[in-house]
Scaffold this motif. Structure first.
Motif, short mmCIF file in Angstrom:
data_model
loop_
_atom_site.label_atom_id
_atom_site.label_comp_id
_atom_site.label_asym_id
_atom_site.label_seq_id
_atom_site.Cartn_x
_atom_site.Cartn_y
_atom_site.Cartn_z
N ILE A 67 0.82 -1.22 0.00
CA ILE A 67 0.00 0.00 0.00
C ILE A 67 0.85 1.27 0.00
O ILE A 67 0.36 2.35 0.26
N ARG A 68 2.15 1.10 -0.31
CA ARG A 68 3.04 2.25 -0.20
C ARG A 68 2.64 3.38 -1.13
O ARG A 68 2.74 4.55 -0.79
N ASN A 69 2.19 3.01 -2.34
CA ASN A 69 2.00 4.04 -3.37
C ASN A 69 0.62 4.69 -3.37
O ASN A 69 0.36 5.56 -4.16
N ARG A 70 -0.23 4.23 -2.47
CA ARG A 70 -1.56 4.84 -2.47
C ARG A 70 -1.58 6.05 -1.56
O ARG A 70 -0.86 6.12 -0.58
N ARG A 71 -2.45 6.98 -1.86
CA ARG A 71 -2.56 8.19 -1.03
C ARG A 71 -3.10 7.82 0.34
O ARG A 71 -4.01 7.02 0.46
N SER A 72 -2.51 8.47 1.35
CA SER A 72 -2.82 8.07 2.72
C SER A 72 -4.29 8.29 3.08
O SER A 72 -4.84 7.57 3.88
N ASP A 73 -4.92 9.29 2.45
CA ASP A 73 -6.32 9.49 2.83
C ASP A 73 -7.23 8.48 2.14
O ASP A 73 -8.42 8.40 2.44
N LYS A 74 -6.67 7.69 1.23
CA LYS A 74 -7.51 6.71 0.56
C LYS A 74 -7.39 5.33 1.18
O LYS A 74 -8.10 4.42 0.80
N VAL A 75 -6.44 5.20 2.11
CA VAL A 75 -6.26 3.90 2.75
C VAL A 75 -6.76 3.97 4.18
O VAL A 75 -6.32 4.80 4.96
N SER A 76 -7.67 3.07 4.52
CA SER A 76 -8.25 3.12 5.86
C SER A 76 -7.29 2.50 6.86
O SER A 76 -6.40 1.73 6.52
N ALA A 77 -7.52 2.84 8.13
CA ALA A 77 -6.68 2.30 9.20
C ALA A 77 -6.75 0.79 9.22
O ALA A 77 -5.73 0.11 9.40
N SER A 78 -7.93 0.24 9.03
CA SER A 78 -8.05 -1.21 9.10
C SER A 78 -7.30 -1.88 7.95
O SER A 78 -6.72 -2.96 8.11
N LYS A 79 -7.26 -1.20 6.79
CA LYS A 79 -6.51 -1.76 5.66
C LYS A 79 -5.02 -1.76 5.97
O LYS A 79 -4.33 -2.74 5.68
N VAL A 80 -4.54 -0.65 6.53
CA VAL A 80 -3.13 -0.57 6.90
C VAL A 80 -2.78 -1.68 7.88
O VAL A 80 -1.78 -2.37 7.73
N LEU A 81 -3.65 -1.87 8.88
CA LEU A 81 -3.39 -2.93 9.86
C LEU A 81 -3.39 -4.30 9.21
O LEU A 81 -2.52 -5.13 9.49
N GLN A 82 -4.35 -4.51 8.32
CA GLN A 82 -4.44 -5.82 7.66
C GLN A 82 -3.18 -6.10 6.85
O GLN A 82 -2.59 -7.18 6.95
N GLU A 83 -2.76 -5.11 6.06
CA GLU A 83 -1.57 -5.32 5.23
C GLU A 83 -0.32 -5.45 6.07
O GLU A 83 0.59 -6.20 5.72
N THR A 84 -0.28 -4.72 7.20
CA THR A 84 0.86 -4.85 8.11
C THR A 84 0.97 -6.28 8.62
O THR A 84 2.05 -6.87 8.63
N CYS A 85 -0.16 -6.83 9.06
CA CYS A 85 -0.17 -8.19 9.58
C CYS A 85 0.28 -9.18 8.51
O CYS A 85 1.11 -10.07 8.78
N ASN A 86 -0.27 -9.02 7.30
CA ASN A 86 0.14 -9.92 6.21
C ASN A 86 1.63 -9.82 5.94
O ASN A 86 2.31 -10.83 5.73
N TYR A 87 2.13 -8.60 5.94
CA TYR A 87 3.54 -8.37 5.65
C TYR A 87 4.43 -9.05 6.69
O TYR A 87 5.41 -9.72 6.35
N ILE A 88 4.07 -8.88 7.97
CA ILE A 88 4.88 -9.49 9.02
C ILE A 88 4.83 -11.01 8.91
O ILE A 88 5.85 -11.69 9.06
N LYS A 89 3.64 -11.55 8.62
CA LYS A 89 3.54 -13.00 8.46
C LYS A 89 4.44 -13.48 7.32
O LYS A 89 5.12 -14.51 7.45
N ASN A 90 4.44 -12.73 6.23
CA ASN A 90 5.30 -13.11 5.11
C ASN A 90 6.78 -13.07 5.48
O ASN A 90 7.55 -13.95 5.10
N LEU A 91 7.16 -12.05 6.21
CA LEU A 91 8.56 -11.93 6.62
C LEU A 91 8.95 -13.10 7.54
O LEU A 91 10.03 -13.68 7.40
N HIS A 92 8.06 -13.46 8.46
CA HIS A 92 8.32 -14.60 9.33
C HIS A 92 8.52 -15.86 8.50
O HIS A 92 9.43 -16.66 8.76
#
Lengths: 216, 92
Positions: free
Chosen positions: B35-60
Motif C-alpha cells: 500500500i506504499r504508493n496509495r494516497r494516505s487518505d484513501k487507505v483506511s486504518a483497518s486496511k493498513v493494519l491488515q496489510e501490516t499483519c500480512n507483511y509481518i507473516k510473510n517476513l516470518h
C-alpha cells in the motif's frame, strides 16, 4: 526508542556479525548436528542477532530474547552469546497484564455508555457503521499484537511504534539471510565441481569473516 | 475521539493527539510495499493494519524458509568429509 530508516549497511553488518557468532557458538555446543538442529541453530542465532541490534531498547527485542531464553536448553547458549555484551533484561508480563486488564474493563464500560449517547445524536445506522469499522480495527489490532513479540501488553501508540521498528529489523534479517543463501546456492546451481563449490563457499565465509572483523 | 481523550486524562496519561496517530499510521503505510504508493487518505486504518499483519507473516515465513535453505546447503557440503572439515573450520 530511536526511529530508524531501513537500509543502513552498518545495521546489516552488525546483524551478520552477531548471527555468525551465534552459529559458531551453537556449533561448539553441539557437534554433529542433524539437519533439523542445524536449521534451529541458524534460525535461533538469526533471531537473537537481530534482537540484539536494538540493545534492549525496544519491547519486541527484549521479549524475543526473553522468550528464547525461557527454554532451558537455549538458556546456556544465549548466556554464552551475551556474555561479553549486553545484559538480558527480564520482562515482567503478569503485572502489566493485570493493570491493562483493569484499564480495559473501565474502557469497555465507558464505551458502551458513550455509544448509547451517540445513538441518540447520530441515528442508529451511522452508529452501526462506525461500530463495524471500529470492530474491524480492533480485530486487526489483536492480530498485530499476536505477531509482534510482547505486543499483547502494548497500548495503541506503542504498538505502532514497536511495529515500525520490528518491520525494519525483520527486513534487515531477511535481506542478509537471502543474500547468503542465494550466493551459496548459485555456486551449487552452476554445477561447479565439488572442489570449486567448496572454494566458493570458502570465499563467502572468508569475505564474511573479514567483513565481521572490519566492523568489530 | 473525544471519548478516548477524556479516558486518557482520567488514567493520568498525557494527551495523545490524533495527528500523532495519523503520522505513525502513514509511516507504517510507507513501509508496506502493498500500500506504499496509495494516497494516505484513501487507505483506511483497518486496511493498513491488515496489510501490516500480512507483511509481518510473510517476513516470518521467509526467515523460516531461508533457515531451511541454509541448513540444507550445509548438509550437502557435509556429505563429503573433506568439504565438511573445511566448512566446519570456517564456522567454528
Amino acid at each position: 526508542m530511536k526511529a530508524r530508516t531501513g537500509y543502513s549497511t552498518s545495521l546489516k553488518q552488525e546483524f551478520l556479525k552477531k548471527w555468525i557468532k551465534g552459529i559458531r557458538i551453537y556449533s561448539n555446543f553441539k557437534k554433529d548436528m542433524n539437519i533439523l538442529e542445524r536449521k534451529k541453530a541458524i534460525k535461533l542465532s538469526a533471531d537473537l542477532a537481530i534482537a540484539s541490534t536494538r540493545n534492549a531498547s525496544t519491547r519486541w527485542s527484549r521479549t524475543l530474547t526473553a522468550n528464547i531464553s525461557k527454554n532451558e536448553t537455549n538458556k546456556i547458549f544465549v548466556e554464552q552469546i551475551f556474555s561479553d555484551s549486553e545484559v538480558i533484561k527480564k520482562e515482567a508480563p503478569s503485572r502489566l497484564m493485570a493493570r491493562s486488564n483493569r484499564i480495559a474493563s473501565k474502557k469497555i464500560w465507558r464505551r458502551s455508555h458513550i455509544t448509547q449517547i451517540k445513538a441518540r445524536k447520530m441515528g442508529p445506522y451511522a452508529v452501526k457503521a462506525r461500530s463495524i469499522a471500529k470492530k474491524l480495527v480492533k480485530n486487526r489490532t489483536k492480530v498485530l499484537k499476536s505477531l509482534v513479540p510482547g505486543g499483547e501488553n502494548m497500548d495503541g501508540i506503542s504498538l505502532i511504534k514497536e511495529t515500525l521498528d520490528y518491520i525494519v529489523s525483520l527486513r534487515v534479517q531477511v535481506d542478509v539471510m537471502r543474500r547468503l543463501a542465494s550466493a551459496a546456492e548459485n555456486s551449487t546451481r552452476l554445477g561447479l565441481s565439488s572442489k570449486c563449490s567448496v572454494h566458493w563457499l570458502q570465499g563467502i565465509f572468508t569475505v564474511l569473516d573479514h567483513w565481521c572483523a572490519m566492523v568489530h | 475521539m473525544s471519548s478516548r481523550r477524556s479516558q486518557m486524562r482520567q488514567a493520568g496519561v498525557s494527551r495523545i493527539t490524533e495527528d500523532q496517530i495519523v503520522d505513525l499510521v502513514s509511516k507504517l503505510q510507507q513501509l508496506i510495499p502493498e500500500i506504499r504508493n496509495r494516497r494516505s487518505d484513501k487507505v483506511s486504518a483497518s486496511k493498513v493494519l491488515q496489510e501490516t499483519c500480512n507483511y509481518i507473516k510473510n517476513l516470518h515465513r521467509e526467515v523460516d524458509d531461508l533457515s531451511d535453505r541454509l541448513s540444507q546447503l550445509l548438509e550437502s557440503i557435509d556429505s563429503d568429509s573433506a568439504q565438511a572439515a573445511i566448512v566446519r573450520s570456517l564456522l567454528m
